[in-house]
Design a protein around this motif. Sequence first.
Motif, PDB file in Angstrom:
ATOM      1  N   TYR A 215     -36.692  90.338  -4.023  1.00 27.44           N
ATOM      2  CA  TYR A 215     -37.066  90.781  -2.674  1.00 27.44           C
ATOM      3  C   TYR A 215     -36.994  92.300  -2.696  1.00 27.44           C
ATOM      4  O   TYR A 215     -35.933  92.883  -2.907  1.00 27.44           O
ATOM      5  CB  TYR A 215     -36.098  90.172  -1.660  1.00 27.44           C
ATOM      6  CG  TYR A 215     -36.367  90.435  -0.200  1.00 27.44           C
ATOM      7  CD1 TYR A 215     -37.650  90.654   0.302  1.00 27.44           C
ATOM      8  CD2 TYR A 215     -35.303  90.444   0.709  1.00 27.44           C
ATOM      9  CE1 TYR A 215     -37.874  90.875   1.649  1.00 27.44           C
ATOM     10  CE2 TYR A 215     -35.505  90.652   2.071  1.00 27.44           C
ATOM     11  CZ  TYR A 215     -36.794  90.867   2.531  1.00 27.44           C
ATOM     12  OH  TYR A 215     -37.007  91.078   3.876  1.00 27.44           O
ATOM     13  N   TYR A 216     -38.140  92.963  -2.448  1.00 29.40           N
ATOM     14  CA  TYR A 216     -38.298  94.393  -2.725  1.00 29.40           C
ATOM     15  C   TYR A 216     -38.927  95.070  -1.517  1.00 29.40           C
ATOM     16  O   TYR A 216     -39.838  94.519  -0.896  1.00 29.40           O
ATOM     17  CB  TYR A 216     -39.185  94.540  -3.949  1.00 29.40           C
ATOM     18  CG  TYR A 216     -39.698  95.921  -4.287  1.00 29.40           C
ATOM     19  CD1 TYR A 216     -39.193  96.619  -5.384  1.00 29.40           C
ATOM     20  CD2 TYR A 216     -40.727  96.515  -3.560  1.00 29.40           C
ATOM     21  CE1 TYR A 216     -39.681  97.872  -5.732  1.00 29.40           C
ATOM     22  CE2 TYR A 216     -41.219  97.773  -3.895  1.00 29.40           C
ATOM     23  CZ  TYR A 216     -40.696  98.446  -4.982  1.00 29.40           C
ATOM     24  OH  TYR A 216     -41.190  99.689  -5.319  1.00 29.40           O
ATOM     25  N   GLY A 217     -38.477  96.286  -1.204  1.00 28.46           N
ATOM     26  CA  GLY A 217     -39.115  97.039  -0.137  1.00 28.46           C
ATOM     27  C   GLY A 217     -38.266  98.188   0.349  1.00 28.46           C
ATOM     28  O   GLY A 217     -37.476  98.776  -0.399  1.00 28.46           O
ATOM     29  N   TYR A 218     -38.439  98.515   1.625  1.00 22.89           N
ATOM     30  CA  TYR A 218     -37.705  99.587   2.295  1.00 22.89           C
ATOM     31  C   TYR A 218     -36.721  98.926   3.244  1.00 22.89           C
ATOM     32  O   TYR A 218     -37.114  98.337   4.254  1.00 22.89           O
ATOM     33  CB  TYR A 218     -38.697 100.476   3.052  1.00 22.89           C
ATOM     34  CG  TYR A 218     -38.077 101.566   3.892  1.00 22.89           C
ATOM     35  CD1 TYR A 218     -38.015 102.869   3.427  1.00 22.89           C
ATOM     36  CD2 TYR A 218     -37.567 101.298   5.164  1.00 22.89           C
ATOM     37  CE1 TYR A 218     -37.461 103.877   4.196  1.00 22.89           C
ATOM     38  CE2 TYR A 218     -37.009 102.299   5.944  1.00 22.89           C
ATOM     39  CZ  TYR A 218     -36.963 103.585   5.452  1.00 22.89           C
ATOM     40  OH  TYR A 218     -36.413 104.581   6.221  1.00 22.89           O
ATOM     41  N   ASN A 277     -31.966  88.872  -6.305  1.00 23.72           N
ATOM     42  CA  ASN A 277     -32.362  90.156  -6.891  1.00 23.72           C
ATOM     43  C   ASN A 277     -33.085  90.961  -5.808  1.00 23.72           C
ATOM     44  O   ASN A 277     -34.184  90.593  -5.387  1.00 23.72           O
ATOM     45  CB  ASN A 277     -33.284  89.935  -8.087  1.00 23.72           C
ATOM     46  CG  ASN A 277     -32.623  89.121  -9.178  1.00 23.72           C
ATOM     47  OD1 ASN A 277     -31.514  89.430  -9.609  1.00 23.72           O
ATOM     48  ND2 ASN A 277     -33.286  88.061  -9.614  1.00 23.72           N
ATOM     49  N   ARG A 278     -32.464  92.021  -5.381  1.00 24.76           N
ATOM     50  CA  ARG A 278     -33.053  92.840  -4.319  1.00 24.76           C
ATOM     51  C   ARG A 278     -33.131  94.296  -4.765  1.00 24.76           C
ATOM     52  O   ARG A 278     -32.278  94.774  -5.520  1.00 24.76           O
ATOM     53  CB  ARG A 278     -32.247  92.732  -3.024  1.00 24.76           C
ATOM     54  CG  ARG A 278     -32.183  91.319  -2.495  1.00 24.76           C
ATOM     55  CD  ARG A 278     -31.710  91.264  -1.067  1.00 24.76           C
ATOM     56  NE  ARG A 278     -31.496  89.883  -0.644  1.00 24.76           N
ATOM     57  CZ  ARG A 278     -31.277  89.504   0.598  1.00 24.76           C
ATOM     58  NH1 ARG A 278     -31.229  90.412   1.561  1.00 24.76           N
ATOM     59  NH2 ARG A 278     -31.088  88.230   0.886  1.00 24.76           N
ATOM     60  N   HIS A 279     -34.159  94.956  -4.255  1.00 26.27           N
ATOM     61  CA  HIS A 279     -34.354  96.359  -4.631  1.00 26.27           C
ATOM     62  C   HIS A 279     -34.930  97.097  -3.437  1.00 26.27           C
ATOM     63  O   HIS A 279     -35.960  96.699  -2.893  1.00 26.27           O
ATOM     64  CB  HIS A 279     -35.309  96.469  -5.817  1.00 26.27           C
ATOM     65  CG  HIS A 279     -35.569  97.882  -6.242  1.00 26.27           C
ATOM     66  ND1 HIS A 279     -34.693  98.594  -7.035  1.00 26.27           N
ATOM     67  CD2 HIS A 279     -36.600  98.715  -5.971  1.00 26.27           C
ATOM     68  CE1 HIS A 279     -35.179  99.790  -7.252  1.00 26.27           C
ATOM     69  NE2 HIS A 279     -36.329  99.897  -6.609  1.00 26.27           N
ATOM     70  N   THR A 280     -34.267  98.170  -3.027  1.00 26.65           N
ATOM     71  CA  THR A 280     -34.829  99.030  -2.000  1.00 26.65           C
ATOM     72  C   THR A 280     -35.468 100.247  -2.664  1.00 26.65           C
ATOM     73  O   THR A 280     -34.854 100.898  -3.516  1.00 26.65           O
ATOM     74  CB  THR A 280     -33.778  99.477  -0.975  1.00 26.65           C
ATOM     75  OG1 THR A 280     -34.409 100.331  -0.018  1.00 26.65           O
ATOM     76  CG2 THR A 280     -32.612 100.202  -1.624  1.00 26.65           C
TER      77      THR A 280
END
Length: 337
Positions: A215-218, A277-280
Motif C-alpha cells: 500500500y503506497y502513496g502520500y 508492506n506500506r510506503h509513503t
Amino acid sequence: MSESFHFQKMMMNPNFQKVMMKPAKPERNPFIIFSFFFILFLCAIASINGVRIDTIMKFGSCTFFSHNSSSSDDFLTLNFTSDPADDDIRILIGILTLPDQYHRRNFLRMIYGTQSPAGAKVDVKFVFCNLTKEDQKVLVALEIMRYDDIIILNCTENMNNGKTYTYFSSLPEMLNSTEGPSPPYHYVMKADDDTYLRLDNLVESMRPLPREDLYYGYVIPCPSMDPFVHYMSGMGYLVSWDIVEWIRVSEIPKKHMEGPEDKVFGDWIREGRRGKNRHTAKWAMYNYPEPPTRCTHELWPNTIAVHLLKNQEKWIQTLNYFNVTQNLKPSKLYHIP
C-alpha cells in the motif's frame, strides 16, 4: 582445321575413352561431414540455451545455399530469446475522471504520452462510469477507437459512493488472461485528474519495494511520515495486484463504500489486515505550493506527484519547472523561442 575435327579426333582416341568410361570412385567431402556435425552441435546448444531454431535454420541455409555470398551480413547471428521481462515493473494507472472531460483527457495524453520510463510497462487509463448522453456515446467511442485508453465501469457516476470500489473490483475480470503475463500488472494506482505524475521517478521508487501486500502513496495526515498512521491521499495511491484480487472477493469493501474515497479505501486495508508492506512517498508527492498548507511543498527535482493542479496556470508553471519540452527537436517547420 576446325574445332569440331579436333573434338572428333579426341573422342576417337582409345585412351580418352577408357578414362571417360572408368567409373568414378565416390569421394567423401570432409567439409560437408564437418558442417553436418557442427549443425547438430548447434541444435544441441539451442535446446540448452534457448537459441532460436529459426536462426539455426537460417544459418543452415546460409551454409549450404549461400556460401558464395561475400556479405558479412550473411554470417551467423545468434539471437537469444527470453520471456517478457519479468523484472520489468508493470503498473496500471487509472485516472478517475468524467465522461465529458474530453479536453482534460487530451491534455493528459500529451503529458503521459511524452514520458517513457525505462525498464517498466506503465499503462495510463481514464476511468469513468456508464455513459448517459448521446454525444458521449459518439465522442467517447471515437476516443477508444483512436487511443484505446478508456475504462468504462458499470456504475452511475459518483465520487464517494462506490466508484473506486467498482474500479478496483472490476479489474481482475477485465484483465486476467491465460495469454498475457500473470499477474497482468504488479501494481494498480488510482489517481486524480488534477495530479501530475512523473513516471520515471514513480518507477524508480517502486523498484526496491515488495510486489505483494503493498500500500503506497502520500500518507494522511499531512505532517505524518508514518505510513501506518492512517490512509493514503486520493491524489494517487497504489496497491499490489494481490490486494486488487482481495477487493474483488472480500465482503469488507462491499459493506463500506460511502464516504471520502481515499479514507474509505484506507479503512478497507485496515479492517482486512492488508498492506503489511506500506510506503509513503512523502515528500516526493505533495500538493501544489500555492496556497501554502501543511500538505504543500515547493516544486523540486525528486518529485513523483504534484496534486491540486486545478487550472491551466498551475499546470504550465509545473511543466515549465520540470522542463518537459527539453527534448523538442529543432525543425524548420516551427519556431518556438
